[in-house]
Design a protein around this motif. Sequence first.
Motif, PDB file in Angstrom:
ATOM      1  N   ASP A  18       0.859  -1.187   0.000  1.00 45.10           N
ATOM      2  CA  ASP A  18       0.000   0.000   0.000  1.00 45.10           C
ATOM      3  C   ASP A  18       0.897   1.241   0.000  1.00 45.10           C
ATOM      4  OD1 ASP A  18      -1.701   2.166   0.558  1.00 45.10           O
ATOM      5  OD2 ASP A  18      -3.001   0.940   1.813  1.00 45.10           O
ATOM      6  N   PRO A  19       0.948   1.956  -1.116  1.00 48.35           N
ATOM      7  CA  PRO A  19       1.795   3.155  -1.189  1.00 48.35           C
ATOM      8  C   PRO A  19       1.459   4.204  -0.125  1.00 48.35           C
ATOM      9  CG  PRO A  19       1.020   2.537  -3.365  1.00 48.35           C
ATOM     10  CD  PRO A  19       0.296   1.668  -2.376  1.00 48.35           C
ATOM     11  N   ASN A  20       0.250   4.163   0.398  1.00 52.11           N
ATOM     12  CA  ASN A  20      -0.150   5.118   1.434  1.00 52.11           C
ATOM     13  C   ASN A  20       0.584   4.902   2.751  1.00 52.11           C
ATOM     14  OD1 ASN A  20      -2.123   6.533  -0.138  1.00 52.11           O
ATOM     15  ND2 ASN A  20      -3.416   4.723   0.060  1.00 52.11           N
ATOM     16  N   LEU A  21       1.253   3.763   2.899  1.00 49.96           N
ATOM     17  CA  LEU A  21       2.027   3.514   4.111  1.00 49.96           C
ATOM     18  C   LEU A  21       3.210   4.463   4.210  1.00 49.96           C
ATOM     19  CD1 LEU A  21       1.988  -0.384   4.263  1.00 49.96           C
ATOM     20  CD2 LEU A  21       0.537   1.242   5.502  1.00 49.96           C
ATOM     21  N   ALA A  22       3.599   5.060   3.098  1.00 51.33           N
ATOM     22  CA  ALA A  22       4.692   6.036   3.107  1.00 51.33           C
ATOM     23  C   ALA A  22       4.393   7.169   4.070  1.00 51.33           C
ATOM     24  CB  ALA A  22       4.932   6.572   1.700  1.00 51.33           C
ATOM     25  N   VAL A  23       3.144   7.566   4.184  1.00 50.44           N
ATOM     26  CA  VAL A  23       2.764   8.656   5.084  1.00 50.44           C
ATOM     27  C   VAL A  23       3.078   8.285   6.534  1.00 50.44           C
ATOM     28  CG1 VAL A  23       0.824  10.020   5.946  1.00 50.44           C
ATOM     29  CG2 VAL A  23       0.995   9.497   3.513  1.00 50.44           C
ATOM     30  N   ILE A  24       2.759   7.064   6.916  1.00 47.73           N
ATOM     31  CA  ILE A  24       3.027   6.612   8.287  1.00 47.73           C
ATOM     32  C   ILE A  24       4.530   6.595   8.545  1.00 47.73           C
ATOM     33  CG2 ILE A  24       2.882   4.634   9.864  1.00 47.73           C
ATOM     34  CD1 ILE A  24       0.192   3.957   8.461  1.00 47.73           C
ATOM     35  N   LEU A  25       5.286   6.059   7.594  1.00 48.06           N
ATOM     36  CA  LEU A  25       6.735   5.969   7.760  1.00 48.06           C
ATOM     37  C   LEU A  25       7.366   7.351   7.810  1.00 48.06           C
ATOM     38  CD1 LEU A  25       7.426   2.968   5.361  1.00 48.06           C
ATOM     39  CD2 LEU A  25       7.243   2.930   7.855  1.00 48.06           C
ATOM     40  N   MET A  26       6.927   8.242   6.948  1.00 49.89           N
ATOM     41  CA  MET A  26       7.493   9.593   6.931  1.00 49.89           C
ATOM     42  C   MET A  26       7.128  10.360   8.200  1.00 49.89           C
ATOM     43  SD  MET A  26       7.305  10.655   2.945  1.00 49.89           S
ATOM     44  CE  MET A  26       8.244  12.145   3.216  1.00 49.89           C
ATOM     45  N   ARG A  27       5.909  10.185   8.671  1.00 53.00           N
ATOM     46  CA  ARG A  27       5.488  10.850   9.906  1.00 53.00           C
ATOM     47  C   ARG A  27       6.321  10.370  11.096  1.00 53.00           C
ATOM     48  NH1 ARG A  27      -0.694  10.313  10.792  1.00 53.00           N
ATOM     49  NH2 ARG A  27       0.008   8.289  10.148  1.00 53.00           N
ATOM     50  N   ALA A  28       6.787   9.122  11.029  1.00 46.88           N
ATOM     51  CA  ALA A  28       7.624   8.573  12.094  1.00 46.88           C
ATOM     52  C   ALA A  28       9.069   9.058  11.999  1.00 46.88           C
ATOM     53  CB  ALA A  28       7.592   7.049  12.045  1.00 46.88           C
ATOM     54  N   GLY A  29       9.422   9.704  10.883  1.00 43.74           N
ATOM     55  CA  GLY A  29      10.777  10.234  10.723  1.00 43.74           C
ATOM     56  C   GLY A  29      11.608   9.542   9.669  1.00 43.74           C
ATOM     57  N   MET A  30      11.016   8.606   8.947  1.00 43.12           N
ATOM     58  CA  MET A  30      11.731   7.887   7.886  1.00 43.12           C
ATOM     59  C   MET A  30      11.550   8.630   6.564  1.00 43.12           C
ATOM     60  SD  MET A  30      10.914   3.935   8.670  1.00 43.12           S
ATOM     61  CE  MET A  30      11.239   3.208  10.245  1.00 43.12           C
ATOM     62  N   HIS A  31      12.278   9.703   6.404  1.00 48.99           N
ATOM     63  CA  HIS A  31      12.125  10.540   5.219  1.00 48.99           C
ATOM     64  C   HIS A  31      12.890  10.011   4.016  1.00 48.99           C
ATOM     65  CE1 HIS A  31       9.956  13.510   7.553  1.00 48.99           C
ATOM     66  NE2 HIS A  31      10.845  13.302   8.508  1.00 48.99           N
ATOM     67  N   CYS A  32      13.673   8.966   4.186  1.00 50.10           N
ATOM     68  CA  CYS A  32      14.471   8.441   3.080  1.00 50.10           C
ATOM     69  C   CYS A  32      13.855   7.188   2.474  1.00 50.10           C
ATOM     70  CB  CYS A  32      15.896   8.162   3.551  1.00 50.10           C
ATOM     71  SG  CYS A  32      15.979   7.005   4.927  1.00 50.10           S
ATOM     72  N   ILE A  33      12.569   6.965   2.640  1.00 42.12           N
ATOM     73  CA  ILE A  33      11.945   5.738   2.146  1.00 42.12           C
ATOM     74  C   ILE A  33      11.983   5.604   0.635  1.00 42.12           C
ATOM     75  CG2 ILE A  33      10.461   5.369   4.135  1.00 42.12           C
ATOM     76  CD1 ILE A  33       8.193   6.601   2.488  1.00 42.12           C
ATOM     77  N   GLY A  34      12.209   6.686  -0.074  1.00 40.81           N
ATOM     78  CA  GLY A  34      12.299   6.619  -1.524  1.00 40.81           C
ATOM     79  C   GLY A  34      13.682   6.250  -2.019  1.00 40.81           C
ATOM     80  N   CYS A  35      14.670   6.240  -1.140  1.00 40.43           N
ATOM     81  CA  CYS A  35      16.037   5.892  -1.528  1.00 40.43           C
ATOM     82  C   CYS A  35      16.096   4.414  -1.910  1.00 40.43           C
ATOM     83  CB  CYS A  35      17.011   6.138  -0.386  1.00 40.43           C
ATOM     84  SG  CYS A  35      17.059   7.844   0.167  1.00 40.43           S
ATOM     85  N   PRO A  36      16.813   4.090  -2.984  1.00 42.00           N
ATOM     86  CA  PRO A  36      16.893   2.677  -3.399  1.00 42.00           C
ATOM     87  C   PRO A  36      17.387   1.734  -2.298  1.00 42.00           C
ATOM     88  CG  PRO A  36      17.772   4.097  -5.103  1.00 42.00           C
ATOM     89  CD  PRO A  36      17.497   4.975  -3.906  1.00 42.00           C
ATOM     90  N   SER A  37      18.351   2.151  -1.508  1.00 39.87           N
ATOM     91  CA  SER A  37      18.872   1.254  -0.470  1.00 39.87           C
ATOM     92  C   SER A  37      17.846   0.990   0.625  1.00 39.87           C
ATOM     93  CB  SER A  37      20.157   1.805   0.134  1.00 39.87           C
ATOM     94  OG  SER A  37      19.927   3.040   0.753  1.00 39.87           O
ATOM     95  N   SER A  38      16.980   1.941   0.887  1.00 37.49           N
ATOM     96  CA  SER A  38      15.982   1.732   1.941  1.00 37.49           C
ATOM     97  C   SER A  38      14.938   0.702   1.529  1.00 37.49           C
ATOM     98  CB  SER A  38      15.298   3.047   2.312  1.00 37.49           C
ATOM     99  OG  SER A  38      14.418   3.468   1.287  1.00 37.49           O
ATOM    100  N   GLN A  39      14.744   0.508   0.249  1.00 34.53           N
ATOM    101  CA  GLN A  39      13.754  -0.456  -0.236  1.00 34.53           C
ATOM    102  C   GLN A  39      14.107  -1.883   0.179  1.00 34.53           C
ATOM    103  OE1 GLN A  39      10.872   0.743  -2.090  1.00 34.53           O
ATOM    104  NE2 GLN A  39      11.779   2.516  -1.114  1.00 34.53           N
ATOM    105  N   ALA A  40      15.397  -2.150   0.401  1.00 40.48           N
ATOM    106  CA  ALA A  40      15.852  -3.485   0.763  1.00 40.48           C
ATOM    107  C   ALA A  40      16.087  -3.635   2.262  1.00 40.48           C
ATOM    108  CB  ALA A  40      17.128  -3.830   0.002  1.00 40.48           C
ATOM    109  N   GLU A  41      15.739  -2.621   3.039  1.00 40.45           N
ATOM    110  CA  GLU A  41      15.859  -2.681   4.496  1.00 40.45           C
ATOM    111  C   GLU A  41      14.569  -3.213   5.085  1.00 40.45           C
ATOM    112  OE1 GLU A  41      18.534   0.651   6.749  1.00 40.45           O
ATOM    113  OE2 GLU A  41      16.642   1.292   5.924  1.00 40.45           O
ATOM    114  N   SER A  42      14.684  -4.007   6.137  1.00 36.47           N
ATOM    115  CA  SER A  42      13.480  -4.447   6.832  1.00 36.47           C
ATOM    116  C   SER A  42      12.940  -3.286   7.660  1.00 36.47           C
ATOM    117  CB  SER A  42      13.779  -5.641   7.744  1.00 36.47           C
ATOM    118  OG  SER A  42      14.541  -5.235   8.861  1.00 36.47           O
ATOM    119  N   LEU A  43      11.691  -3.385   8.019  1.00 34.93           N
ATOM    120  CA  LEU A  43      11.095  -2.360   8.874  1.00 34.93           C
ATOM    121  C   LEU A  43      11.848  -2.290  10.196  1.00 34.93           C
ATOM    122  CD1 LEU A  43       8.899  -0.258   9.334  1.00 34.93           C
ATOM    123  CD2 LEU A  43       7.403  -2.096  10.119  1.00 34.93           C
ATOM    124  N   GLU A  44      12.253  -3.432  10.709  1.00 25.79           N
ATOM    125  CA  GLU A  44      12.995  -3.458  11.971  1.00 25.79           C
ATOM    126  C   GLU A  44      14.346  -2.761  11.825  1.00 25.79           C
ATOM    127  OE1 GLU A  44      13.789  -6.594  15.513  1.00 25.79           O
ATOM    128  OE2 GLU A  44      13.985  -7.384  13.477  1.00 25.79           O
TER     129      GLU A  44
END
Length: 68
Positions: A18-44
Amino acid sequence: MPQTVDKSMLIGQLLALDPNLAVILMRAGMHCIGCPSSQAESLEEAAMVHGLDADMLVQQINDFLAQN
């Protein structure tokens, strides 16, 4: 049955779910979710890097998914 997530899921998997999950992640302070390396990181892993509680994020995401 609604989809649920866990902290082992990759950021890329979450955004594909769900692309809308980006809002939750960004609100939590994860502003780099669009970076290619972050795509391969686990949520943990991402939560640890940002000093966040992964279990809290999982709960917020699952609450959001249950409402939609």
